[in-house]
Design a protein around this motif. Sequence first.
Motif, short mmCIF file in Angstrom:
data_model
loop_
_atom_site.label_atom_id
_atom_site.label_comp_id
_atom_site.label_asym_id
_atom_site.label_seq_id
_atom_site.Cartn_x
_atom_site.Cartn_y
_atom_site.Cartn_z
N ALA A 60 0.69 -0.29 -0.49
CA ALA A 60 1.63 -0.92 0.08
C ALA A 60 1.31 -0.93 1.66
O ALA A 60 1.47 -1.80 2.38
N PHE A 61 1.01 0.36 2.20
CA PHE A 61 0.50 0.49 3.69
C PHE A 61 -0.51 -0.38 4.06
O PHE A 61 -0.52 -0.97 5.02
N ARG A 62 -1.59 -0.19 3.08
CA ARG A 62 -2.73 -1.15 3.35
C ARG A 62 -2.40 -2.72 3.48
O ARG A 62 -2.81 -3.48 4.13
N LYS A 63 -1.34 -3.03 2.55
CA LYS A 63 -1.33 -4.54 2.58
C LYS A 63 -0.21 -4.82 3.59
O LYS A 63 -0.62 -6.06 4.25
N VAL A 64 0.41 -4.16 4.13
CA VAL A 64 1.46 -4.56 5.12
C VAL A 64 0.99 -4.08 6.52
O VAL A 64 0.94 -4.78 7.65
N LEU A 65 0.44 -3.01 6.79
CA LEU A 65 0.04 -2.42 7.90
C LEU A 65 -1.34 -2.43 8.15
O LEU A 65 -2.06 -2.27 9.28
N GLY A 66 -2.11 -2.35 7.01
CA GLY A 66 -3.82 -2.28 7.41
C GLY A 66 -4.20 -1.11 7.34
O GLY A 66 -5.31 -0.84 7.74
N ILE A 67 -3.40 0.03 7.27
CA ILE A 67 -3.84 1.50 7.26
C ILE A 67 -3.34 2.27 6.00
O ILE A 67 -2.48 1.82 5.38
N SER A 68 -3.95 3.44 6.11
CA SER A 68 -3.53 4.37 4.92
C SER A 68 -2.00 5.21 5.48
O SER A 68 -1.79 5.02 6.53
N VAL A 69 -1.41 5.57 4.42
CA VAL A 69 -0.33 6.44 4.75
C VAL A 69 -0.80 7.37 5.67
O VAL A 69 -0.07 8.09 6.62
N ASN A 70 -1.88 8.22 5.30
CA ASN A 70 -2.40 9.33 5.96
C ASN A 70 -2.57 8.91 7.45
O ASN A 70 -2.44 9.92 8.27
N PRO A 129 8.27 -15.47 3.60
CA PRO A 129 7.78 -14.22 3.48
C PRO A 129 7.71 -13.67 2.15
O PRO A 129 7.99 -12.59 1.85
N ALA A 130 7.19 -14.25 1.12
CA ALA A 130 7.26 -13.86 -0.19
C ALA A 130 6.77 -12.63 -0.42
O ALA A 130 7.18 -11.75 -0.98
N PRO A 131 5.17 -12.07 -0.15
CA PRO A 131 4.62 -11.18 -0.16
C PRO A 131 5.27 -9.85 0.24
O PRO A 131 5.17 -8.87 0.10
N LEU A 132 5.88 -10.26 1.43
CA LEU A 132 6.41 -9.14 2.48
C LEU A 132 7.81 -9.11 2.38
O LEU A 132 8.48 -8.02 2.76
N ALA A 133 8.47 -9.57 1.66
CA ALA A 133 10.05 -9.63 1.64
C ALA A 133 10.47 -8.68 0.39
O ALA A 133 11.51 -8.18 0.09
N GLY A 134 9.45 -8.33 -0.36
CA GLY A 134 9.64 -7.52 -1.60
C GLY A 134 9.22 -6.14 -1.55
O GLY A 134 9.68 -5.51 -0.59
N GLN A 135 8.55 -5.71 -2.74
CA GLN A 135 8.41 -4.08 -2.79
C GLN A 135 7.61 -3.60 -1.58
O GLN A 135 7.98 -2.35 -1.20
N ALA A 136 6.64 -4.41 -0.93
CA ALA A 136 5.60 -3.81 -0.22
C ALA A 136 6.22 -3.25 1.12
O ALA A 136 6.11 -2.23 1.55
N VAL A 137 7.26 -4.09 1.60
CA VAL A 137 7.78 -3.89 2.80
C VAL A 137 8.77 -2.69 2.60
O VAL A 137 9.01 -1.83 3.42
N GLY A 138 9.54 -2.86 1.29
CA GLY A 138 10.57 -1.87 0.95
C GLY A 138 9.87 -0.22 1.05
O GLY A 138 10.51 0.72 1.49
N HIS A 139 8.27 -0.32 0.44
CA HIS A 139 7.96 0.84 0.21
C HIS A 139 7.44 1.37 1.74
O HIS A 139 7.56 2.62 2.00
#
Length: 288
Positions: free
Chosen positions: A214-224, A169-179
Motif C-alpha cells: 500500500a505504501f509503495r502504491k500510494v507514496l512510492g516508498i516503504s513503510v520503514n 480516484p478508483a485505485p486510491l479511494a479504496g483500501q490502499a489509501v485507508g491502509h
Amino acid sequence: MKRSHDRTEWIASRGEFLIERHIADAMAAAHWHDHVELNLLMDGRMTYLFNGRQEQVAAGRLVLFWAAIPHQTIAVTENAPLVCVYLPLVDFLALPIDRRARQSIMQGRFLTQGDQETSDPSMFPRWESEWQSGGNARRKLIVEEVRLRIRRLILDNGEPENAATQSAPAPLAGQAVGHVESLSDLINIHYANPISVPELARLANMHPSTANSAFRKVLGISVNEYLIRYRVARAMQLLTDTDDPILQIGFECGFGSSSRFYEIFKERTGTTPRHFRESVSGSNAEAG
C-alpha cells in the motif's frame, strides 16, 4: 529575520486545510509538517533548500511539494508577499491524478508551474481573504477550487492526457489509501518506540506485505522509509526547539542507539545532530 515555528507547529498539530498570507523571510532552520504545500510568491524571488537541493522560486510561478520533507527558505528578496496553501496529505491522496506524478511528489519532487498562469496572482489572494472571512459553504468551495488547481498543475507538468479520462480516484479511494492513513497515524503515535514494520502492520490489522504494498502504491516508498523520515524530522524539530540532550532526543525519536542516531541523521541531513544544533543556534542568535 527568523521565521516563527509557531505557525508550522499549529498546522502540524491540527492536520487541517489552511490558507495564509505573509511576508516571506529566510528561515533559521528547516521545518516540516505532513501536508502537501502549494505556494505562490506574489512579488520578488526566493530560494528553498528542499530535499538537499536549492530550488529557485520566481514571482507568479506556482510551486507544490510534500512538506513532510524538511524544507527551508534560505534567501528571499525584501518585502516579498507569499500565499501558502496547506492541503492535508489524505486529501491529496484522494485526488484523481496520475500515480507516477503522485509518487514523484512523495519522493521529493519540487513541482513548479512551467508557464505563469495569469489567474493565479488574483485567485490566491482572493482564496486567502475569503478563507479568513467566509462561512463554511464558501470555505468548502475554496477547498474544491484548490483541489482542481492542483490537478491542473500536475496535468500541465507531465501527467498523461488520458489520465483525465480514467475513472475518478478508483485505485486510491479504496483500501490502499485507508491502509496508508492507518499506518501513518500509527507511526505518528509509536515512532518513539522500537517498533517494527510487522508490529505496525499487526496494530493496523494487516499483513506486513500488504502494508508495504500500500505504501509503495500510494507514496512510492516503504513503510520503514516513511518511519525513518518521520523520526529524523522529529529529531530536527527537537534539536531546534529544545535544549534536551542530543542522546535523549535520539532515544525519544525511536533510534535504538547513539551510533544509529548519528549514522541515520548524518546520512539524511549531511551533518551530525550536534553540528545541526550549533548551526541553528548560531542562526537564531544572529536573527535575535
